[in-house]
Design a protein around this motif. Structure first.
Motif, PDB file in Angstrom:
ATOM      1  N   ARG A   7      53.316  44.460  37.554  1.00 17.98           N
ATOM      2  CA  ARG A   7      52.579  43.537  36.529  1.00 17.98           C
ATOM      3  C   ARG A   7      51.316  42.520  36.776  1.00 17.98           C
ATOM      4  O   ARG A   7      51.627  42.129  37.192  1.00 17.98           O
ATOM      5  N   LEU A   8      50.181  42.536  36.057  1.00 16.97           N
ATOM      6  CA  LEU A   8      49.036  41.366  36.012  1.00 16.97           C
ATOM      7  C   LEU A   8      49.123  40.641  34.911  1.00 16.97           C
ATOM      8  O   LEU A   8      48.928  41.502  33.788  1.00 16.97           O
ATOM      9  N   GLN A   9      49.436  38.926  34.381  1.00 16.54           N
ATOM     10  CA  GLN A   9      49.136  38.628  33.570  1.00 16.54           C
ATOM     11  C   GLN A   9      48.393  37.174  34.523  1.00 16.54           C
ATOM     12  O   GLN A   9      48.751  36.986  35.579  1.00 16.54           O
ATOM     13  N   ASP A  10      47.541  36.932  32.899  1.00 18.24           N
ATOM     14  CA  ASP A  10      46.915  35.431  33.316  1.00 18.24           C
ATOM     15  C   ASP A  10      47.684  34.731  33.305  1.00 18.24           C
ATOM     16  O   ASP A  10      48.610  34.442  33.001  1.00 18.24           O
ATOM     17  N   ASP A  11      46.913  33.275  33.654  1.00 18.02           N
ATOM     18  CA  ASP A  11      47.469  31.922  33.500  1.00 18.02           C
ATOM     19  C   ASP A  11      48.361  31.108  32.369  1.00 18.02           C
ATOM     20  O   ASP A  11      49.541  30.738  32.479  1.00 18.02           O
ATOM     21  N   SER A  12      48.913  31.900  30.849  1.00 16.66           N
ATOM     22  CA  SER A  12      48.955  32.002  29.565  1.00 16.66           C
ATOM     23  C   SER A  12      48.967  32.550  29.219  1.00 16.66           C
ATOM     24  O   SER A  12      49.577  32.813  28.336  1.00 16.66           O
ATOM     25  N   GLY A  13      50.113  34.158  30.249  1.00 16.24           N
ATOM     26  CA  GLY A  13      50.551  35.295  30.301  1.00 16.24           C
ATOM     27  C   GLY A  13      50.149  36.701  29.563  1.00 16.24           C
ATOM     28  O   GLY A  13      51.499  37.168  29.094  1.00 16.24           O
ATOM     29  N   GLY A  14      48.939  36.354  29.110  1.00 17.87           N
ATOM     30  CA  GLY A  14      48.712  37.182  28.958  1.00 17.87           C
ATOM     31  C   GLY A  14      47.778  38.178  30.067  1.00 17.87           C
ATOM     32  O   GLY A  14      47.623  37.987  30.961  1.00 17.87           O
ATOM     33  N   VAL A  15      47.889  39.753  29.226  1.00 17.62           N
ATOM     34  CA  VAL A  15      47.895  40.958  29.574  1.00 17.62           C
ATOM     35  C   VAL A  15      46.219  40.801  30.239  1.00 17.62           C
ATOM     36  O   VAL A  15      45.224  40.228  29.791  1.00 17.62           O
ATOM     37  N   VAL A  16      46.385  41.040  31.871  1.00 13.32           N
ATOM     38  CA  VAL A  16      45.189  41.536  32.405  1.00 13.32           C
ATOM     39  C   VAL A  16      44.922  42.703  32.854  1.00 13.32           C
ATOM     40  O   VAL A  16      45.470  43.167  33.401  1.00 13.32           O
ATOM     41  N   ASP A  17      43.810  42.913  32.336  1.00 10.01           N
ATOM     42  CA  ASP A  17      43.258  44.388  32.228  1.00 10.01           C
ATOM     43  C   ASP A  17      41.607  44.970  31.779  1.00 10.01           C
ATOM     44  O   ASP A  17      41.455  44.247  30.699  1.00 10.01           O
ATOM     45  N   SER A  33      47.496  43.918  59.915  1.00  7.25           N
ATOM     46  CA  SER A  33      48.227  44.938  58.509  1.00  7.25           C
ATOM     47  C   SER A  33      46.711  45.319  58.378  1.00  7.25           C
ATOM     48  O   SER A  33      45.865  45.458  58.836  1.00  7.25           O
ATOM     49  N   ARG A  34      47.391  46.386  57.113  1.00 10.95           N
ATOM     50  CA  ARG A  34      46.018  47.817  56.650  1.00 10.95           C
ATOM     51  C   ARG A  34      46.145  47.971  55.135  1.00 10.95           C
ATOM     52  O   ARG A  34      47.396  47.927  54.556  1.00 10.95           O
ATOM     53  N   THR A  35      45.472  47.945  54.538  1.00  9.52           N
ATOM     54  CA  THR A  35      45.274  48.645  53.181  1.00  9.52           C
ATOM     55  C   THR A  35      45.702  50.079  53.490  1.00  9.52           C
ATOM     56  O   THR A  35      45.050  51.066  53.744  1.00  9.52           O
ATOM     57  N   LEU A  36      46.752  50.454  52.089  1.00  7.50           N
ATOM     58  CA  LEU A  36      47.235  51.822  52.236  1.00  7.50           C
ATOM     59  C   LEU A  36      46.887  52.433  51.232  1.00  7.50           C
ATOM     60  O   LEU A  36      46.838  53.452  51.025  1.00  7.50           O
ATOM     61  N   GLY A  37      46.608  51.562  50.317  1.00  9.33           N
ATOM     62  CA  GLY A  37      46.402  52.443  49.015  1.00  9.33           C
ATOM     63  C   GLY A  37      45.560  51.211  47.450  1.00  9.33           C
ATOM     64  O   GLY A  37      45.730  49.976  47.979  1.00  9.33           O
ATOM     65  N   ARG A  38      44.530  51.550  46.889  1.00  5.84           N
ATOM     66  CA  ARG A  38      44.295  51.081  45.722  1.00  5.84           C
ATOM     67  C   ARG A  38      44.985  51.306  44.505  1.00  5.84           C
ATOM     68  O   ARG A  38      44.829  52.932  44.153  1.00  5.84           O
ATOM     69  N   PHE A  39      44.959  50.529  43.841  1.00  5.19           N
ATOM     70  CA  PHE A  39      45.583  51.331  42.177  1.00  5.19           C
ATOM     71  C   PHE A  39      44.576  50.416  41.348  1.00  5.19           C
ATOM     72  O   PHE A  39      45.345  49.148  40.937  1.00  5.19           O
ATOM     73  N   ALA A  40      44.264  50.840  40.046  1.00  6.87           N
ATOM     74  CA  ALA A  40      43.820  50.024  39.406  1.00  6.87           C
ATOM     75  C   ALA A  40      45.089  50.064  37.889  1.00  6.87           C
ATOM     76  O   ALA A  40      45.936  50.627  38.027  1.00  6.87           O
ATOM     77  N   SER A  41      45.622  48.992  37.464  1.00  7.16           N
ATOM     78  CA  SER A  41      45.752  48.757  36.170  1.00  7.16           C
ATOM     79  C   SER A  41      45.666  49.398  34.739  1.00  7.16           C
ATOM     80  O   SER A  41      44.334  49.334  34.709  1.00  7.16           O
ATOM     81  N   ARG A  42      46.656  49.751  33.451  1.00  3.34           N
ATOM     82  CA  ARG A  42      46.909  50.212  32.680  1.00  3.34           C
ATOM     83  C   ARG A  42      47.422  48.834  31.574  1.00  3.34           C
ATOM     84  O   ARG A  42      48.780  48.929  32.192  1.00  3.34           O
ATOM     85  N   GLU A  43      46.485  48.137  30.958  1.00  7.82           N
ATOM     86  CA  GLU A  43      47.872  47.392  30.301  1.00  7.82           C
ATOM     87  C   GLU A  43      48.288  46.585  30.979  1.00  7.82           C
ATOM     88  O   GLU A  43      49.780  46.266  30.117  1.00  7.82           O
ATOM     89  N   GLY A  44      47.289  46.162  31.895  1.00  6.88           N
ATOM     90  CA  GLY A  44      48.817  45.119  32.817  1.00  6.88           C
ATOM     91  C   GLY A  44      49.350  45.806  34.140  1.00  6.88           C
ATOM     92  O   GLY A  44      49.733  44.986  34.593  1.00  6.88           O
ATOM     93  N   LEU A  88      47.696  36.146  37.301  1.00  7.77           N
ATOM     94  CA  LEU A  88      46.050  35.506  38.047  1.00  7.77           C
ATOM     95  C   LEU A  88      45.862  35.135  37.432  1.00  7.77           C
ATOM     96  O   LEU A  88      45.126  34.422  35.605  1.00  7.77           O
ATOM     97  N   ARG A  89      44.917  33.716  38.299  1.00  2.00           N
ATOM     98  CA  ARG A  89      44.180  32.281  37.046  1.00  2.00           C
ATOM     99  C   ARG A  89      42.827  32.546  37.315  1.00  2.00           C
ATOM    100  O   ARG A  89      42.373  33.171  37.725  1.00  2.00           O
ATOM    101  N   LYS A  90      42.441  31.791  35.489  1.00  2.00           N
ATOM    102  CA  LYS A  90      40.957  32.594  35.457  1.00  2.00           C
ATOM    103  C   LYS A  90      40.134  31.085  36.161  1.00  2.00           C
ATOM    104  O   LYS A  90      40.559  29.902  36.180  1.00  2.00           O
ATOM    105  N   TRP A  91      38.748  32.469  36.395  1.00  5.80           N
ATOM    106  CA  TRP A  91      37.562  30.762  37.518  1.00  5.80           C
ATOM    107  C   TRP A  91      37.668  30.040  36.172  1.00  5.80           C
ATOM    108  O   TRP A  91      37.872  30.099  35.180  1.00  5.80           O
ATOM    109  N   ALA A  92      36.684  29.122  36.901  1.00  2.54           N
ATOM    110  CA  ALA A  92      35.965  27.716  36.386  1.00  2.54           C
ATOM    111  C   ALA A  92      34.300  27.786  36.509  1.00  2.54           C
ATOM    112  O   ALA A  92      34.207  29.054  37.283  1.00  2.54           O
TER     113      ALA A  92
END
Length: 178
Positions: A7-17, A33-44, A88-92
């Motif tokens: 799951r992906l969430q921001d630092d306030s507990g909201g869904v990151v999508d 190390s090496r990247t074996l895949g990239r996956f897009a989130s769906r509703e976090g 995932l923290r939000k940038w400033a």
């Protein structure tokens, strides 16, 4: 292969999508190390199937957020791996609203404007000055926490100000050179 859920969430507990999660295979001794895949989130959520068993770390990115990563995980053949939640923290942001002398005039000589983050800020790798060339009126992405902005002119006028920013916050910077 194995099944992965995270799951992906921001630092306030909201869904990151939207977000993207990279599956990075951890190598054995002496190998990279090496990247074996990239996956897009769906509703976090990220769900990936038929993954090669092994040790991995997940690296997540999303617009407006600092990169984040998981602890080391193990994907097992025919099993479900719940990697938990990556926060995932939000940038400033810094926004230069004006650059002027103490008399309210635009400086007539070259002015250098720079920023740096305190080394203890999350996302700050070192306390080095970074230029803000041609950034008047534009937002500059910075890690949340203590940020110092300084400006100097060729004829010796200076400005320095410290800001403490929360994730998602924008600081309006009015540079007054003295």
């Amino acid at each position: 292969g194995g099944l992965l859920e995270v799951r992906l969430q921001d630092d306030s507990g909201g869904v990151v999508d939207p977000g993207v999660v990279r599956l990075v295979r951890l190598a054995g001794e002496g190998a990279g190390s090496r990247t074996l895949g990239r996956f897009a989130s769906r509703e976090g959520w990220v769900v990936a199937e038929n993954l090669v068993p092994g040790r991995y770390r997940l690296q997540a990115t999303a617009p407006g957020h600092m990169p984040g990563q998981s602890e080391e995980i193990e994907i097992v053949e025919g099993a479900r791996t719940d990697a938990g939640t990556i926060i995932l923290r939000k940038w400033a942001w810094l926004r230069i609203s004006s650059i002027r002398t103490e008399r309210g005039k635009v400086p007539k000589v070259k002015t250098t404007v720079e920023w740096r983050a305190e080394p203890k800020n999350e996302g700050a790798t070192e306390a080095r000055w970074r230029p803000m060339i041609g950034m008047a009126g534009l937002d500059v992405t910075v890690p949340p926490g203590a940020i110092t902005v300084r400006a100097r002119t060729e004829d010796g006028k200076q400005f320095e100000q410290r800001y403490t920013l929360e994730g998602g916050e924008t600081a309006e910077v009015e540079i007054v050179l003295r």
